[in-house]
Write a protein that holds these residues in place. Sequence first.
Motif: not given
Length: 479
Positions: A426-440
Amino acid sequence: MLTLTEQLAERFAQRIRTRLLPAGARLPSVRECARQQGVSPYTVVAAYDKLLAQGLVEARRQRGFYVRDIAQKTPPAQEGQASAAIPLGAKTASPLGTIGVRMSGSQINATALMRGMFYQASAKPQPGAGVLPVGWLEEARFLPAAVRKITASPALQGGSLSYGEPMGDAGLRAALARRMAGISIAAQPDQIMTTVGATHALDIVSRTLLKAGDPVMVEEPGWSVEFARLDALGMRVLPVPRGPEGPDLAVMARYCELHAPKLFVSVSVLHNPTGYSLPPASAHQVLQLAERHGFYVVEDDTYGHIAPEYAVRLAALDGLRRTIYVNGFAKILAPNWRVGYLAAPPGLVERMLDTKLLSTLTTPSILEKALALCIDQGQLRRHAERIRQRLAQARARSVQLALEAGCSFAAEPAGMFGWVETGVDTDMLAQRMLDEGYLIAPGALFHATRQPCTLMRINFANTQEPAFWRTWKNVVKTG
């Protein structure tokens, strides 16, 4: 017009400067980043070179690019350098694993989560948020009315032209004593002290009872701000695994034998991030350990406003003898009001008052008087009931959507947060989700030392719409 290289470099640079991409985080490989961003590998290499030139990242031979700690004044340590330079930072081999941790990166971890509270990735509901949606809190329309009533009274002049009462507004402390009696905690108003939020209350306790180097037991996973706060004070953090039956009592007993800890910090009800609440048997055993080994238990009841009435509080069982009770109103009313409080054993109150006076003198009495009015008129209680009902509906929807997205729950869903097993880093995925406008909120943020983790904490109020989970599935699939 910025080139693709400049756009990509600036995107990473902004996240590094705002700590949304924390120190020590690994950037995607050149090939992976090119695929994710739809650019050529040459563009990624050029962007990473710009970040290197700005001192924001460092290249590690055959390992990739890593975010530097931009706050540090000295050059980064060389790979393989002995960690013994940080005297309390070493991991000690033992049957317990990590005996004591001085967390060089914990403040960055906590900062990443806290900055996310102020950073709006987009207008979308944010899964990693630690507070309820603004629309939910706006329903507490009684708050402005209470402030208007107080400011229209003689209390305005008395409350604003003097420092006020050192312990906090007497009316609020009396109202809090009655409210605590409703959850079976017997506390007199002179045992209660108001603070600038619950975090300030925790800080007062730590500064009063501890000195640099003292060992403190803290639940893990747990609130990353607490790990970082204690670390900043120079304390030795002893992580205690927290499960559905409560903290690991065997680990606590061993810590007591080896390190004689001064304090145990616990979120006993609707624990953050798991949602667990402490069973009565476990609560009794924790208190027995505290009595036997002479440490105090700090009970952070931040989520008590949305908890079931039957929830067990350590302070209720103990009668505030070895427990210190902490609570606040940011989660249920208004985060910016910053009204919190603590209730302590009589013998500790004066010492804690001295600490409060040294840090903030007093607390804003006008807001405290307004809050007392809301409590006495039953408005806070009715508002909390509405929030509980609304949260239960949101939780049911979020759980269904998470399961449909292929996730599972590492803890039985309860309260405001869900502890979700994703099966991916989820650390790596957090940056991808941030690209989509979501902060996890990646699971690594909730551990004393940062390490790869497949868990994440979600806010049920902000994950009840299918749009987030559709994006999630797509990112996981293409990641």
